[in-house]
Design a protein around this motif. Structure first.
Motif, short mmCIF file in Angstrom:
data_model
loop_
_atom_site.label_atom_id
_atom_site.label_comp_id
_atom_site.label_asym_id
_atom_site.label_seq_id
_atom_site.Cartn_x
_atom_site.Cartn_y
_atom_site.Cartn_z
N LEU A 11 52.29 31.70 40.22
CA LEU A 11 51.47 33.03 40.29
C LEU A 11 50.10 32.62 39.58
N ARG A 12 49.01 33.43 39.75
CA ARG A 12 47.78 33.01 39.65
C ARG A 12 47.50 33.27 38.25
N ASP A 15 44.57 36.29 37.35
CA ASP A 15 44.92 37.55 37.66
C ASP A 15 44.84 38.42 36.50
N ALA A 16 45.13 38.12 35.34
CA ALA A 16 45.06 39.13 34.09
C ALA A 16 43.53 39.88 33.83
N ARG A 17 42.80 38.86 33.97
CA ARG A 17 41.31 39.29 33.71
C ARG A 17 40.82 40.44 34.77
N LEU A 18 41.22 39.81 35.95
CA LEU A 18 40.80 40.78 37.17
C LEU A 18 41.55 41.95 37.17
N LEU A 19 42.62 42.23 36.83
CA LEU A 19 43.68 43.30 37.16
C LEU A 19 43.13 44.24 35.92
N THR A 20 42.42 43.86 34.60
CA THR A 20 42.23 44.78 33.71
C THR A 20 40.90 45.23 33.63
N GLY A 21 40.02 44.76 34.77
CA GLY A 21 38.64 45.06 34.65
C GLY A 21 37.91 44.16 33.76
N ARG A 22 38.32 42.94 33.32
CA ARG A 22 37.48 42.44 32.44
C ARG A 22 36.80 41.35 32.91
N ILE A 249 33.36 36.30 41.85
CA ILE A 249 32.76 36.93 43.23
C ILE A 249 33.66 37.88 44.27
N GLY A 250 32.92 39.01 44.60
CA GLY A 250 33.96 39.90 45.53
C GLY A 250 33.94 39.55 46.64
N GLN A 497 35.70 32.67 45.36
CA GLN A 497 35.69 34.27 45.83
C GLN A 497 36.74 34.72 46.07
N GLY A 498 37.85 34.23 45.34
CA GLY A 498 39.11 34.97 45.60
C GLY A 498 40.30 33.91 46.10
N VAL A 666 49.26 31.30 47.96
CA VAL A 666 47.91 31.54 48.41
C VAL A 666 47.62 31.52 50.05
N GLY B 38 34.76 47.67 34.40
CA GLY B 38 36.06 47.34 35.36
C GLY B 38 36.00 48.20 36.52
N GLN B 91 49.84 46.98 37.18
CA GLN B 91 49.37 45.86 36.95
C GLN B 91 50.14 44.54 37.34
N GLN B 101 43.06 38.99 45.52
CA GLN B 101 42.47 37.77 45.64
C GLN B 101 40.98 37.67 45.16
N CYS B 102 39.81 38.20 45.50
CA CYS B 102 38.78 38.25 44.51
C CYS B 102 39.05 39.44 43.53
N PHE B 104 37.79 42.56 43.54
CA PHE B 104 36.94 43.52 43.29
C PHE B 104 37.20 44.73 43.75
#
Lengths: 781, 169, 153
Positions: A11-12, A15-22, A249-250, A497-498, A666, B38, B91, B101-102, B104
């Motif tokens: 598991l990545r 993820d935690a930072r991305l999932l929580t908007g941080r 990067i989105g 970029q993901g 992945v 966020g 989450q 993945q990214c 966004f």
């Protein structure tokens, strides 16, 4: 290289930072004194600039500066040619690269004319209205054939024509093959433009610190190191004075590897001049013009076959739309030229293309990067040949495959990495058989489809085969450091970029060093952390950067063994790395934590053996001899409503070979995402330009991206033929899903509508277009 | 200069008072005025759904709402769902199903799903896909997002309603 | 974008011709026209404001050149409109033929549209231009009726 981590569904870690908007994306940056930029862009596709005056804009409250081309002085210059043309005999190439702000002429809608810097984006956009621009329109060059044969105007007058390049690659003697053929299948194929449409638009933030004379740039780029090098040169700075950071990067998909975009070179320049940090964030409408796109081509192709469906030769003559400028060279059409050969034995090949300048946005690689056109042409020609010869479409492919014992297989033409197109490994028949089994080909053709037809339903099956050249050089690098805390730092130059680099690269290193994958902390895309490399593109990250990570970890492993052996009193061969320690095999108590060893490796006092390097750190580079060949087979079932021409995908199967798999989770997600992208390109997405070069659908309201209702869950199987070209044995996978989708769609829909006379030789389709084709085939007025 | 309006809004349980131009979008207000970055902006014309937040519990596109329209109301953004130490179960489900993945578009998906799951604690796959169809993702091809939702539903079962509405208000 | 059609108007071609050459009448006949000035016998300049879908109140600077004047039967126009939301330019023609006691107007325009309006307003261009044309002709009709001493506006 099976083992604890490589090959595992880890598991990545990111993820935690991305999932929580941080997680930090470029537009999230807030710096004291930040200024904001808006660009005035041309509404005309082709025009002379007779007047441009930003005086009124400058005097608007809240505006700090408004620049036109004249204001840039010596800084104004066309960007560099990023990819020179490959050394192909007889090649013609005219270089015309983008400029920071248009001067004298605009050549596509959206070309930047002026830049306003203000206290807020809202104010900057207000000020755009104050700029006086007079454009004297010229006829727009939009039709590829007319652009060459009877151009109403020239995009670049200095060349005397709209020809950007001409390339011919040949092997064998196609004319002889044609003469000996039982049949020659000839068709014209059209593939139209589409956008990458990453959900995050582009952006640049730049800050010049005059006290330490350093420039920091945050950029949504897939190539931070080349951007740093180029900006340093342009701005007259040392490379070490510039730091470029590509944070989260989105989505990249290709256009973010285009370099020295006007905005990228102007924002840092403005930041240095104004002494305050400057931010530009692209909005979605701008993205449709100002960010590069792909992929209009017209092919006149023919396939010469024997009576039993064997390919004797292929001739393909095509036009490639390069847009208003050609900074990325010929990567896209060369990919088309090479990928057309696919997994097949093609004894004689004659491929010729002309790249054409048009008054449309610049074309650079977008996921697939020209490969899908080649696949479309070849797969369609095989389908038509199969029909004419009365051979089953799976059988005709089987008969022409390069066999598993024929590797390395040399196609004798040049690929985008300037090396000969040589396939390293693969097993195409096995992939085909697996796909045939998964989609239930025999049962469908013999029983199910006839039954459905009797019920008046139009269900069709498409099955296509392709090669994807991946993992090209030149090189990437990585540095691995074991820290005294026991955690491991990995730095590499590519950006992310993901694709999951924070996890997949950690897996590679963790396995070599025997540490927990969560202990490996990965840095990507920051030129301060790692200063050599070229970027994330062409499905090469895992292959090239991953191999560099592996090589660096191996070097650190050697250092660990070399240092620990004398300390533990045993030869290195008796030591193992496990659970974050180095210890004698089968005697874990006779060992040391890696962190402790790292401390011992960096003494503050005393003496060391001359020639010793401190710490447990190593840097390594990897540059493959050439790119490798990933491959696969896609199969799909579609149902077409004969009245409305609505298409529903019932099943989608992918059998894929990307060599050794680092993280199956992945890889599968890359394929699923690629298929979604391919479905969009094949069916929903089309950039509609009118004859004046105006883009008529520059928004998501009218440029349709597929939604969760449009993309099925892909059923996947893997074949693994490891690549001999890198120590991991891995091949790229980022673009695979998107490459053959158009060909699969076309075959499936024709199969569903068998007997209607509909032939699909264009992409994208859409219910509208399919309806028109159906009506035309029925002979409706 | 445009006239300024005072906005008093509660975001993720915290009250804020700011003076803003009437034309300031809620997405820009949250991101740049309040520093809650966020919530992401993908299109500014209400199609991609990346900017979705909850306004008094209902999912809205913050790029189509003006900050002044939130005066006296409550907004929930992704920062209000959970922290890195303790992820919200939805989450966590996204993480376990590799549904990003990214990342966004991800906050927009999470916020769009919360009211839906509150109302439909046991959705079919088609209902899930329908609910997701208002959010665009260019990376994942959606399959794992569907799986994540199914995983969340299976794990929440009896407590689905209570847990989701607790975060939304 | 092509806009064409016919429309019956009260009054003979002579009367209608004179009205069409009067900037005050044209201001009323072209919806959204804020001002229109005849700067030469064959040239009008002015400002128009229109909305198309997501673009509200876009302002255009308009220049119209009259050519091929064949009083009172027909004339042609070159139209050039430019603004922040985009531009439009092209040609148009107007023909007046007697129709019983009144006249029949044949109009036809071929316009190129560019910029933001073309990029996001495409689906509406057709319907908006038809609407504007209809509104304009109805306004012209009303103006004619009142000048002829007919029905009130």
């Amino acid at each position: 290289m099976a083992g604890r981590y490589v090959g595992e569904r880890v598991l990545r870690l990111e993820d935690a930072r991305l999932l929580t908007g941080r997680a930090l994306f470029v537009d999230d940056l807030q710096l004291p004194g930040l200024l904001h930029v808006a660009f005035l862009r041309s509404d005309e596709a082709h025009a002379r600039i007779t007047r441009i005056d930003a005086t009124a804009a400058r005097s608007r409250p809240g505006v700090l500066a408004a620049y036109t081309a004249t204001d840039l002085g010596d800084y104004w210059r066309p960007g560099p040619l990023l990819v020179p043309p490959p050394p192909i005999a007889g090649l013609v190439f005219h270089t015309a690269t983008q400029v920071p702000l248009a001067r004298d002429k605009v050549r596509h809608v959206g070309e930047p004319l002026a830049m306003v810097v203000a206290e807020s984006r809202y104010l900057a956009e207000d000020a755009l209205e104050d700029i006086v621009v007079e454009l004297d329109p010229l006829p727009a060059v939009t039709d590829l054939e007319a652009a060459l044969l009877e151009p109403a105007s020239l995009v670049h007058e200095q060349f005397g024509s709209n020809l950007a390049a001409h390339v011919q690659q040949r092997k064998g003697d196609y004319a002889a093959a044609r003469a000996a053929a039982h049949r020659v299948i000839a068709r014209r194929f059209h593939y139209d433009r589409g956008a990458a449409a990453a959900i995050e638009n582009r952006g640049v933030v730049a800050q010049w610190d005059a006290r330490v004379e350093e420039l920091t740039v945050w950029d949504t780029t897939q190539a931070p190191i080349p951007i740093r090098n180029g900006l340093a040169a342009l701005l007259g700075l040392r490379e070490s004075q510039v730091r470029v950071i590509a944070p989260f990067i989105g989505g990249g998909f290709g256009p973010k590897i285009m370099m020295y975009y006007p905005e990228e070179v102007l924002v840092p320049w403005a930041a240095m001049r104004l002494g305050r940090p400057v931010k530009w964030i692209e909005d979605r409408r701008e993205n449709f013009y100002a960010t590069t796109q792909e992929r209009a081509q017209i092919h006149d192709a023919e396939l010469a076959v024997s009576i039993d469906g064997k390919i004797l030769g292929v001739r393909d003559k095509f036009l490639h739309d390069t847009g208003a400028y050609d900074p990325y060279g010929l990567t896209v059409p060369i990919n088309t030229q090479c990928t057309l050969l696919g997994p097949y034995v093609v004894p004689h090949y004659d491929s010729e293309f002309t790249a054409v300048f048009t008054n449309k946005p610049i074309v650079t690689p977008v996921r697939g990067a020209g490969r899908q056109h080649g696949v479309f042409v070849m797969e369609r020609l095989l389908d038509f040949a199969a029909r004419e010869l009365g051979i089953d479409r799976v059988e005709i492919r089987r008969r022409n495959y390069i066999q598993p014992d024929a590797f390395p297989y040399d196609h004798e033409i040049l690929f985008q990495d300037f090396r000969p197109l040589v396939y390293d490994s693969g097993n195409y028949p096995a992939a085909l058989e697996k796909a045939v089994e998964l989609i239930g080909y025999d049962g469908f053709v013999k029983q199910e489809q006839p039954r459905l037809r009797r019920e008046g339903r139009h269900v069709g099956l498409g099955i296509v085969s392709y090669i994807e050249g991946t993992g090209i050089g030149p090189y990437e690098g990585a540095r691995v450091t074991v820290e005294p805390s026991g955690s491991v730092r990995l730095a590499t130059g590519v950006g992310t970029q993901g694709q999951g680099h924070f996890t997949t690269f950690a897996q590679i290193v963790a396995e070599v060093l025997g540490v927990e994958v969560g202990c490996v902390q990965v840095s990507t895309g920051d030129t301060r952390e790692f200063t050599w490399g070229t970027g994330t593109f062409a499905s090469r990250g895992a292959v090239v950067a991953g191999s560099a990570c592996h090589a660096a970890a191996l070097k650190v492993r050697e250092k660990i063994l070399g240092l620990a052996a004398p300390l533990l009193g045993v030869p290195p061969a008796e030591l193992v790395l496990e659970a974050g320690s180095v210890h004698v095999r089968d005697a874990p108590e006779q060992g040391m934590r890696l962190g402790e060893l790292a401390r011992k490796a960096n003494p503050l006092r005393g003496a060391v053996t001359p020639g010793t390097e401190p710490g447990l750190e190593a840097t390594a580079y990897f540059g493959p001899d050439r790119g490798n060949a990933a491959s696969g087979v896609h199969a799909m079932l579609v149902e077409v409503d004969a009245e409305t021409a609505a298409v529903r995908i019932k099943r989608y199967v992918v059998v894929h070979d990307c060599g050794t798999i680092i993280n199956p989770m992945v890889v599968e997600a890359q394929v699923q995402g690629g298929v979604a992208h391919g479905i969009g390109n094949a069916f929903f997405e089309q950039l509609s330009f009118d004859e004046n070069g105006q883009l008529m659908n520059a928004s998501f309201m009218d440029y349709l991206l597929p939604t969760a209702l449009d993309v099925p869950s892909v059923e996947m199987a893997h074949i693994e033929t490891p690549s001999p070209l890198n120590p991991l044995g891995t091949k790229g996978v980022g673009e695979a899903g998107a490459i053959p989708t158009g060909a699969a769609f076309a075959q499936a829909i024709e199969d569903a509508l068998a007997g209607s006379g509909v032939e699909i030789t264009e992409i994208p389709l859409s219910p509208n277009r399919l309806f028109e084709l159906l009506e035309a085939a029925r002979g409706a007025p | 200069m445009n006239g300024q309006h005072t906005v008093g809004v509660t975001v993720n349980g915290t009250s804020y008072q700011r003076s803003v131009e009437p034309r300031l979008l809620l997405s820009d207000f949250l991101r740049h005025e309040l520093g809650l970055t966020g919530t992401h902006v993908g299109c500014e014309h209400g199609v991609c759904g990346a900017c979705t937040v909850l306004l008094d519990g209902a999912a809205v596109r913050s790029c189509l709402v003006f900050a002044v329209q939130t005066d006296g109301r409550a907004v929930t953004t992704v920062e209000g769902l959970g922290g890195e130490a303790q992820l919200h179960p939805l989450q966590q489900a996204f993480h376990e199903a590799h549904a990003l993945q990214c990342g966004f578009c991800t906050p927009g998906f999470l916020l769009s799903l919360l009211p839906f799951l509150r109302e439909h604690p046991d959705p079919s796959e088609h209902e899930i896909r329908e609910a997701l169809s208002g959010n665009l993702c260019r990376c994942t091809g959606y399959a794992n997002i569907v799986t994540a939702v199914q995983r969340f539903v299976a794990q929440s079962a009896p407590q689905a309603g209570a847990r989701v509405s607790g975060a939304a208000r | 974008m092509i806009v064409e059609g016919t429309y019956p108007l009260p009054g003979t071609p002579d009367v209608i011709w004179n009205l069409l050459m009067d900037p005050e009448v044209l201001v009323k006949a072209m919806p959204g026209t804020k001002e229109l000035v005849r700067t030469a016998p064959d040239r009008y300049e002015g400002v128009m404001r229109i909305g198309i879908g997501p673009i509200t109140a876009a302002e255009f600077e308009l220049v119209i050149l009259l050519t091929d004047m064949k009083e009172p039967h027909s004339y042609a126009m070159q139209i050039d409109g430019k603004g922040r939301a985009g531009f439009t330019r092209g040609t148009a023609s107007v023909e007046l033929s007697p129709d019983g006691a009144g006249s029949m107007m044949h109009y036809s325009a071929d316009l190129q549209v560019g910029g933001k309006i073309a990029a996001v307003g495409q689906r509406l261009l057709d319907s908006v231009s038809k609407l504007m044309t209809r509104q304009g002709l109805e306004a012209l009709n009303r103006e004619l009726q009142s000048r002829l001493g007919g029905a009130a506006v």
